[in-house]
Design an enzyme around this catalytic site. Sequence first.
Site, PDB file in Angstrom:
ATOM      1  CE  LYS A   1      -0.367  -3.593  66.426  1.00 34.29           C
ATOM      2  NZ  LYS A   1       0.726  -4.507  66.900  1.00 34.29           N
TER       3      LYS A   1
ATOM      4  CB  CYS B   1       3.681  -0.409  82.847  1.00 29.72           C
ATOM      5  SG  CYS B   1       2.013  -0.657  83.436  1.00 29.72           S
TER       6      CYS B   1
END
Length: 495
Positions: free
Chosen positions: A173, A281
Amino acid sequence: MTTVFHVIGGVEYPGTSDRTAPVYNPALGVETKRVVLADAADINHAVNTAVRAQAEWQAQSLARRQQVIFRFRELLNEKKSELAEIITAEHGKVLSDALGEITRGQEVVEFACGAPHLLKGDFSENASTSVDVYSTKQPVGVVAIISPFNFPAMVPMWFFPIAIAAGNSVILKPSEKDPSAANWLANLWKEAGLPDGVFNVLHGDKVAVDGLLNHPEVAAISFVGSTPIAQYIYETAAQNGKRVQALGGAKNHMLVLPDADVNLVADSAVNAGFGSAGERCMAISVVLAVEPVADELIEKIRERLSGIVVGDGRRSCDMGPLVTREHRDKVASYIDVAQADGATVVVDGREVNPDGDERGFWLGPTLLDRVPISSRAYTEEIFGPILSVVRVKTFQEGLDLINSGQFGNGTALFTNDGGAARRFQSEVKVGMIGINVPIPVPVAYFSFGGWKKSLFGDSRAHGEEGFRFFTQTKVVTSRWLDPSHGGLNLGFPQN
Ligand code: NAD
């Protein structure tokens, strides 16, 4: 306008929902595609397809599975420039950076080619008289991977090569902001000979995620995204009895000691702060400058920023736009926050003159000095091209600041003092540490993951931990009878 559909069972699947979301080209500032958003029926279709395909995939020999992964690696290597263009068109990062993320993902595919070795069990002959004990590693079943917008190829590739090599089927997803890379990867798997239904792409938002979290046939969840969602995913999946690893946000500090090579530090701070427009990140977002290094370092960073070309990632620029207008405005708002809290704006990215369409989601590199540690600009993850300098008096003050933060993803120390470096890597409460290396992303055969609110769950991505996460172990105790067996014994066997 193009519509991005799901890919389920090896074919494009439009789905039954009429909900869609916009996909932008961030350098042009215009909507270029719509992506379908799954509803309950679509989720069921994806899971049922993955369940059927998994049983057959698990039954295929290790040699056969290995050949498919190897072929996927070859095709990816051959065609990765196509994928890089897709990433640049939807994420905005410059082409060279898009290629860089694919290459890091490819390393995990290469690691997964060694699956037969990593899936070996243990064997103890004659553990008790005539009794052999051995372990086997089997797939967990259907695995859902829920990924963020900032690495539409690399982050899914942290997980799916290993999950597939271990005999699982996958439902990816992806982020609805840049969904097309996932479909390209699905087509590549098909070309590589992976049976239909082993790798599926389900597009969607919270509805799709919740559907996967609550579906009884989904055995494991690998999530990467912001900390509040990571925590929610971890708690919900765990309550539902699923295996879960949920990687969250970050605020990575670079601690600079006065003995460091200031030119190396300035280069590293700019590369790690502004690569991919700070939407990484592992980006460095705070420089902790141990005095008296700050003035000289800030001047060197400022000089370098004046040469950074911001613009359309298809041109020869250093830094692209931010992913959406909304995200660009949110990031820019932190400049006001920092200023109001007393920080000095040394370089203001709002004044950028981009080499690209004026409607693009532009924000240039921004350098802030003397950011108070009480400011939201210091305490919160910004996820954009803003580098904050915080001046500290000692190594210990810097270390304490890093350790008092809510995140623990990455950090870096710049020094020429080996003793300080040893102490730092031992005492810092962070999962990934660079010593004179600004973005210490571990190579594929180590594992990627932070501490504290940067990772929920006890399994990190890829490396041997990846194989552990995507397999479950059986231990078999077996005895083949021979004429000497027999007799009653109600205790544990002793010999
Ligand atoms: P995000 O949390 O908004 O979205 C991540 C995924 O969660 C997407 O697929 C999205 O569709 C889904 N999602 C969004 N809202 C949801 C909700 N309410 N319920 C269920 N699912 C939801 O993150 P993002 O903005 O796409 O990515 C940036 C974030 O990801 C940053 O915080 C960054 O630090 C983090 N990140 C962390 C790592 C790491 O390794 N720790 C790596 C990359 C990105």
